[in-house]
Design a protein around this motif. Sequence first.
Motif, PDB file in Angstrom:
ATOM      1  N   GLY A  18       0.841  -1.185   0.000  1.00  0.00           N
ATOM      2  CA  GLY A  18       0.000   0.000   0.000  1.00  0.00           C
ATOM      3  C   GLY A  18       0.880   1.240   0.000  1.00  0.00           C
ATOM      4  N   LEU A  19       0.732   2.074  -1.013  1.00  0.00           N
ATOM      5  CA  LEU A  19       1.582   3.255  -1.169  1.00  0.00           C
ATOM      6  C   LEU A  19       0.869   4.499  -0.682  1.00  0.00           C
ATOM      7  CD1 LEU A  19       2.957   2.563  -4.767  1.00  0.00           C
ATOM      8  CD2 LEU A  19       4.096   2.106  -2.594  1.00  0.00           C
ATOM      9  N   GLY A  20       1.592   5.298   0.066  1.00  0.00           N
ATOM     10  CA  GLY A  20       1.079   6.598   0.490  1.00  0.00           C
ATOM     11  C   GLY A  20       1.698   7.707  -0.337  1.00  0.00           C
ATOM     12  N   PRO A  21       1.227   8.953  -0.174  1.00  0.00           N
ATOM     13  CA  PRO A  21       1.676  10.073  -1.008  1.00  0.00           C
ATOM     14  C   PRO A  21       2.973  10.690  -0.502  1.00  0.00           C
ATOM     15  CG  PRO A  21      -0.022  10.807   0.496  1.00  0.00           C
ATOM     16  CD  PRO A  21       0.129   9.333   0.733  1.00  0.00           C
ATOM     17  N   THR A  22       4.075   9.933  -0.591  1.00  0.00           N
ATOM     18  CA  THR A  22       5.352  10.426  -0.080  1.00  0.00           C
ATOM     19  C   THR A  22       6.374  10.583  -1.193  1.00  0.00           C
ATOM     20  OG1 THR A  22       6.053   8.158   0.424  1.00  0.00           O
ATOM     21  CG2 THR A  22       5.009   9.402   2.194  1.00  0.00           C
ATOM     22  N   ASP A  23       7.309  11.505  -0.985  1.00  0.00           N
ATOM     23  CA  ASP A  23       8.399  11.675  -1.945  1.00  0.00           C
ATOM     24  C   ASP A  23       9.557  10.765  -1.560  1.00  0.00           C
ATOM     25  OD1 ASP A  23       9.706  12.880   0.216  1.00  0.00           O
ATOM     26  OD2 ASP A  23       9.378  14.923  -0.520  1.00  0.00           O
ATOM     27  N   GLY A  24      10.708  10.931  -2.243  1.00  0.00           N
ATOM     28  CA  GLY A  24      11.847  10.061  -1.997  1.00  0.00           C
ATOM     29  C   GLY A  24      12.435  10.178  -0.612  1.00  0.00           C
ATOM     30  N   ASP A  25      12.135  11.270   0.082  1.00  0.00           N
ATOM     31  CA  ASP A  25      12.639  11.466   1.438  1.00  0.00           C
ATOM     32  C   ASP A  25      11.620  11.080   2.507  1.00  0.00           C
ATOM     33  OD1 ASP A  25      15.120  12.529   0.551  1.00  0.00           O
ATOM     34  OD2 ASP A  25      14.132  14.451   0.156  1.00  0.00           O
ATOM     35  N   GLY A  26      10.470  10.549   2.066  1.00  0.00           N
ATOM     36  CA  GLY A  26       9.452  10.134   3.018  1.00  0.00           C
ATOM     37  C   GLY A  26       8.524  11.237   3.472  1.00  0.00           C
ATOM     38  N   ASN A  27       8.588  12.396   2.820  1.00  0.00           N
ATOM     39  CA  ASN A  27       7.714  13.511   3.188  1.00  0.00           C
ATOM     40  C   ASN A  27       6.389  13.421   2.447  1.00  0.00           C
ATOM     41  OD1 ASN A  27       9.815  14.811   4.764  1.00  0.00           O
ATOM     42  ND2 ASN A  27      10.741  15.404   2.815  1.00  0.00           N
ATOM     43  N   THR A  28       5.303  13.764   3.125  1.00  0.00           N
ATOM     44  CA  THR A  28       3.990  13.739   2.489  1.00  0.00           C
ATOM     45  C   THR A  28       3.884  14.834   1.437  1.00  0.00           C
ATOM     46  OG1 THR A  28       2.944  12.849   4.471  1.00  0.00           O
ATOM     47  CG2 THR A  28       1.500  13.916   2.876  1.00  0.00           C
ATOM     48  N   VAL A  29       3.401  14.454   0.262  1.00  0.00           N
ATOM     49  CA  VAL A  29       3.202  15.387  -0.845  1.00  0.00           C
ATOM     50  C   VAL A  29       1.712  15.715  -0.950  1.00  0.00           C
ATOM     51  CG1 VAL A  29       3.348  15.662  -3.356  1.00  0.00           C
ATOM     52  CG2 VAL A  29       5.183  14.486  -2.104  1.00  0.00           C
ATOM     53  N   GLY A  30       1.389  16.979  -1.196  1.00  0.00           N
ATOM     54  CA  GLY A  30       0.003  17.368  -1.423  1.00  0.00           C
ATOM     55  C   GLY A  30      -0.858  17.341  -0.176  1.00  0.00           C
ATOM     56  N   VAL A  31      -0.361  17.846   0.915  1.00  0.00           N
ATOM     57  CA  VAL A  31      -1.135  17.852   2.164  1.00  0.00           C
ATOM     58  C   VAL A  31      -2.464  18.577   1.946  1.00  0.00           C
ATOM     59  CG1 VAL A  31      -1.191  18.680   4.547  1.00  0.00           C
ATOM     60  CG2 VAL A  31       0.926  17.738   3.596  1.00  0.00           C
ATOM     61  N   GLY A  32      -3.554  17.901   2.269  1.00  0.00           N
ATOM     62  CA  GLY A  32      -4.884  18.486   2.120  1.00  0.00           C
ATOM     63  C   GLY A  32      -5.464  18.400   0.723  1.00  0.00           C
ATOM     64  N   ASP A  33      -4.726  17.833  -0.229  1.00  0.00           N
ATOM     65  CA  ASP A  33      -5.166  17.777  -1.632  1.00  0.00           C
ATOM     66  C   ASP A  33      -5.220  16.315  -2.082  1.00  0.00           C
ATOM     67  OD1 ASP A  33      -5.452  17.848  -4.403  1.00  0.00           O
ATOM     68  OD2 ASP A  33      -4.188  19.612  -4.655  1.00  0.00           O
ATOM     69  N   PRO A  34      -6.411  15.707  -2.127  1.00  0.00           N
ATOM     70  CA  PRO A  34      -6.493  14.289  -2.482  1.00  0.00           C
ATOM     71  C   PRO A  34      -6.049  13.998  -3.913  1.00  0.00           C
ATOM     72  CG  PRO A  34      -8.684  15.272  -2.387  1.00  0.00           C
ATOM     73  CD  PRO A  34      -7.742  16.273  -1.808  1.00  0.00           C
ATOM     74  N   GLY A  35      -6.266  14.950  -4.833  1.00  0.00           N
ATOM     75  CA  GLY A  35      -5.830  14.752  -6.206  1.00  0.00           C
ATOM     76  C   GLY A  35      -4.313  14.718  -6.311  1.00  0.00           C
ATOM     77  N   PRO A  83      -0.901  10.731   9.603  1.00  0.00           N
ATOM     78  CA  PRO A  83      -2.140  11.491   9.840  1.00  0.00           C
ATOM     79  C   PRO A  83      -2.543  12.446   8.723  1.00  0.00           C
ATOM     80  CG  PRO A  83      -0.339  12.285  11.235  1.00  0.00           C
ATOM     81  CD  PRO A  83       0.130  11.015  10.614  1.00  0.00           C
ATOM     82  N   ASP A  84      -1.570  12.857   7.883  1.00  0.00           N
ATOM     83  CA  ASP A  84      -1.918  13.787   6.806  1.00  0.00           C
ATOM     84  C   ASP A  84      -2.143  13.093   5.473  1.00  0.00           C
ATOM     85  OD1 ASP A  84       0.719  13.110   6.521  1.00  0.00           O
ATOM     86  OD2 ASP A  84       1.509  15.169   6.564  1.00  0.00           O
ATOM     87  N   TRP A  85      -2.153  11.752   5.480  1.00  0.00           N
ATOM     88  CA  TRP A  85      -2.504  11.020   4.263  1.00  0.00           C
ATOM     89  C   TRP A  85      -4.021  10.994   4.103  1.00  0.00           C
ATOM     90  CZ3 TRP A  85       0.766   5.866   4.014  1.00  0.00           C
ATOM     91  CH2 TRP A  85       2.142   6.196   3.969  1.00  0.00           C
ATOM     92  N   LEU A  86      -4.491  11.321   2.916  1.00  0.00           N
ATOM     93  CA  LEU A  86      -5.912  11.238   2.602  1.00  0.00           C
ATOM     94  C   LEU A  86      -6.241   9.973   1.830  1.00  0.00           C
ATOM     95  CD1 LEU A  86      -6.488  14.945   1.448  1.00  0.00           C
ATOM     96  CD2 LEU A  86      -6.940  13.954   3.710  1.00  0.00           C
ATOM     97  N   VAL A  87      -5.211   9.357   1.250  1.00  0.00           N
ATOM     98  CA  VAL A  87      -5.426   8.184   0.398  1.00  0.00           C
ATOM     99  C   VAL A  87      -4.168   7.320   0.396  1.00  0.00           C
ATOM    100  CG1 VAL A  87      -4.682   9.473  -1.650  1.00  0.00           C
ATOM    101  CG2 VAL A  87      -6.104   7.425  -1.935  1.00  0.00           C
ATOM    102  N   ALA A  88      -4.371   6.026   0.276  1.00  0.00           N
ATOM    103  CA  ALA A  88      -3.304   5.066   0.031  1.00  0.00           C
ATOM    104  C   ALA A  88      -3.827   4.058  -0.989  1.00  0.00           C
ATOM    105  CB  ALA A  88      -2.878   4.366   1.319  1.00  0.00           C
ATOM    106  N   ILE A  89      -2.941   3.536  -1.807  1.00  0.00           N
ATOM    107  CA  ILE A  89      -3.362   2.610  -2.865  1.00  0.00           C
ATOM    108  C   ILE A  89      -2.440   1.394  -2.870  1.00  0.00           C
ATOM    109  CG2 ILE A  89      -3.780   2.298  -5.336  1.00  0.00           C
ATOM    110  CD1 ILE A  89      -4.245   5.291  -5.581  1.00  0.00           C
TER     111      ILE A  89
END
Length: 272
Positions: free
Chosen positions: A172-189, A255-261
């Motif tokens: 299951g992948l979350g919206p993180t970049d290569g450094d493990g930081n969340t990308v697109g906080v608050g933006d599900p798209g 906590p700031d992930w809105l989606v995982a796939i």
Amino acid sequence: MTRSLIKGSGKYAAAVRAKRAGLLEISGLAAYDEHGHEVFPGDLMDQTRYVLTELMQPILEEAGGGLDTVCRLSVFTTNIRQWPTVWAEVQPIIGTPPAVTVVEIPSLVGKIAMVELEITASTNGNRSERQEVRAVTQGAVPVVRKSIAGRDWDLHAAAFQLGEGDLIFLSGLGPTDGDGNTVGVGDPGAQTRQIISSMSAILREAGGSLDDVVRVRVFATDMKNRAAINAERMKAFKEPRAVSTFVQVSGLEEPDWLVAIEATAFIPKLDH
């Protein structure tokens, strides 16, 4: 024999052994009629029976199988307390119990849906009514019976039947970049785009591409974000798109992930 059961001490099989060739992956389906209307409000029993017999069974028969070829049944329900009673009624329809997972979730797609079922089956590959001459042994073939072909399958295929090749299981992948930081906080798209970009990179490393994805499971923290998430999926994946299950969850890894796939890809073994 397309499957063999490894019995456990409970009411379901502990595990099921199946051959890869002819393996059938069916999308998570809820109780919608041919006009896209939800049916059987408030009735978990009838919704479950409808999905199994009116939606799943025709797909299985089209692929040369039946409910008795089901290897794994995943159940996502909004009322898990009712499930034991429902299972006692529907289990005879399936026959010998397969491997089963039952999970309670707060919400499903739609307003009255109480259950979504997802199936993996082991079929013999003898499709009954399809006109295509492409053999199952050549890769992953979309399967849908004529009786339900008129439904909306734009976002995802009804089912894929697999031939010879390699299965690639992605975490299951979350919206993180290569450094493990969340990308697109608050933006599900934006988060979905980042996940798909990561998925594409992983599949290229494995010798495949997004075109090889045959199943996705989308976990969202709010159904209100479904449209934005699905819009990005429609852009990124070509038809026929992978079979799919979309569920709302109470939380994800960060906590700031809105989606995982989560995804499964199939890279066919081609004869040269």
